[in-house]
Design an enzyme around this catalytic site. Sequence first.
Site, PDB file in Angstrom:
ATOM      1  N   SER A 129       7.179  14.664   8.563  1.00 31.17           N
ATOM      2  CA  SER A 129       8.218  13.985   7.790  1.00 31.17           C
ATOM      3  C   SER A 129       9.202  14.941   7.106  1.00 31.17           C
ATOM      4  O   SER A 129      10.415  14.683   7.130  1.00 31.17           O
ATOM      5  CB  SER A 129       7.586  13.054   6.752  1.00 31.17           C
ATOM      6  OG  SER A 129       6.951  11.968   7.383  1.00 31.17           O
TER       7      SER A 129
ATOM      8  N   LYS B  70      -2.405   5.217   1.617  1.00 27.83           N
ATOM      9  CA  LYS B  70      -1.460   4.133   1.923  1.00 27.83           C
ATOM     10  C   LYS B  70      -1.836   2.797   1.284  1.00 27.83           C
ATOM     11  O   LYS B  70      -0.955   1.987   0.970  1.00 27.83           O
ATOM     12  CB  LYS B  70      -1.324   3.967   3.440  1.00 27.83           C
ATOM     13  CG  LYS B  70      -0.670   5.160   4.111  1.00 27.83           C
ATOM     14  CD  LYS B  70      -0.423   4.900   5.583  1.00 27.83           C
ATOM     15  CE  LYS B  70       0.268   6.087   6.230  1.00 27.83           C
ATOM     16  NZ  LYS B  70       0.669   5.817   7.620  1.00 27.83           N
TER      17      LYS B  70
ATOM     18  N   ASN C 161       3.707   2.935   3.295  1.00 26.33           N
ATOM     19  CA  ASN C 161       3.924   4.251   3.889  1.00 26.33           C
ATOM     20  C   ASN C 161       5.258   4.859   3.454  1.00 26.33           C
ATOM     21  O   ASN C 161       5.586   5.974   3.845  1.00 26.33           O
ATOM     22  CB  ASN C 161       3.856   4.192   5.412  1.00 26.33           C
ATOM     23  CG  ASN C 161       5.137   3.650   6.024  1.00 26.33           C
ATOM     24  OD1 ASN C 161       5.674   2.632   5.584  1.00 26.33           O
ATOM     25  ND2 ASN C 161       5.629   4.314   7.056  1.00 26.33           N
TER      26      ASN C 161
ATOM     27  N   GLY D  36      -8.889   0.491  14.634  1.00 28.05           N
ATOM     28  CA  GLY D  36      -8.583   1.206  13.402  1.00 28.05           C
ATOM     29  C   GLY D  36      -7.701   0.407  12.481  1.00 28.05           C
ATOM     30  O   GLY D  36      -6.564   0.099  12.820  1.00 28.05           O
TER      31      GLY D  36
ATOM     32  N   GLY E 116      -6.961   1.146   9.030  1.00 30.63           N
ATOM     33  CA  GLY E 116      -6.505   1.800   7.818  1.00 30.63           C
ATOM     34  C   GLY E 116      -5.093   1.329   7.519  1.00 30.63           C
ATOM     35  O   GLY E 116      -4.624   0.316   8.057  1.00 30.63           O
TER      36      GLY E 116
ATOM     37  N   TYR F 160       0.476  11.926  16.806  1.00 29.35           N
ATOM     38  CA  TYR F 160       1.479  12.743  17.493  1.00 29.35           C
ATOM     39  C   TYR F 160       1.188  14.243  17.368  1.00 29.35           C
ATOM     40  O   TYR F 160       1.950  15.070  17.859  1.00 29.35           O
ATOM     41  CB  TYR F 160       2.882  12.446  16.949  1.00 29.35           C
ATOM     42  CG  TYR F 160       3.048  12.678  15.468  1.00 29.35           C
ATOM     43  CD1 TYR F 160       3.404  13.926  14.968  1.00 29.35           C
ATOM     44  CD2 TYR F 160       2.858  11.639  14.573  1.00 29.35           C
ATOM     45  CE1 TYR F 160       3.553  14.137  13.611  1.00 29.35           C
ATOM     46  CE2 TYR F 160       3.009  11.838  13.205  1.00 29.35           C
ATOM     47  CZ  TYR F 160       3.357  13.091  12.736  1.00 29.35           C
ATOM     48  OH  TYR F 160       3.504  13.292  11.382  1.00 29.35           O
TER      49      TYR F 160
END
Length: 291
Positions: free
Chosen positions: A30, A80, A101, A140, A142, A237
Amino acid sequence: MQDFLDNAPRITTEKFAAILGLTPSKGARSPLLWNAAFTAGGIDAAMVPMDVTPENLAGLVAALKADKRYIGGAVAVPHKQEIAKLLDRLEPEAERIGAVNAIYRDGDDLVGANTDGAGALSQIADALPDLASRKAVLIGLGGAGIAVAAYLAGAVKELVVANRTPVKAQEAAAKLGAHVSAAALPLTADLLSECGVLVNCTSAGYQDGDAGTPLGADAEALIAALPEHALVYDIIYQPTETALLKLAAARGLKVQNGLGMNLDQAVIAFQKANPGALPIDAVRDAMRNAG
């Protein structure tokens, strides 16, 4: 502020953004994306990584709120969901998802948003024009997983969600609608034989040190059970090709990593924290060319 951090970010600009996570200083993308957009817009601001433990999160959020230089930014694992309780208010989508987020300042208030789901869905839909006719399986739940599931649920024929904690999958399925059901882990070949989209939202395979997959010991056999037309999508990623994607690619399936999702969610979040500062296409181009 420094009292709450495990790293020492250097802030020299008039304004700053931050990515809050357990260890974003060890490779979060980011800051690279946001700083490219700041440069393109001639904005005297920078994004810095802030490493914060769960026990120090509330103190850090209070310090950021008091610092008028802070304009917002991103939120990474594992904060988050917990950070949603610490902000002044949430956007409706973030409220529904229960995870944040992205943060932006609105006057004296810090507002939570969720752009993960929108970013992922745009990538999956681009890859699969027939997405609406497919059955999806998502692993998942989360913060990012719930966000992706919430957006994906309205875009596919049927969605099955699975999580290491079964009750969490059951709660998510009940919340997300009539076409969503829960499955236990490990997944079965029978389930995957009907799956047109397999989505990994767990941390399995994250960074080069983790060679695992969310499918467990029978990963190769389970990948073999997927239809030939299936897409395997991994929100990770780093690395760009996880162990899950390697197995799927070796089988000849269509695969996609989380780079595009990471770009789109960052573009949307940047616009929220910097309203009117730069046209969205200019933000996207700057971030895409950041490398």
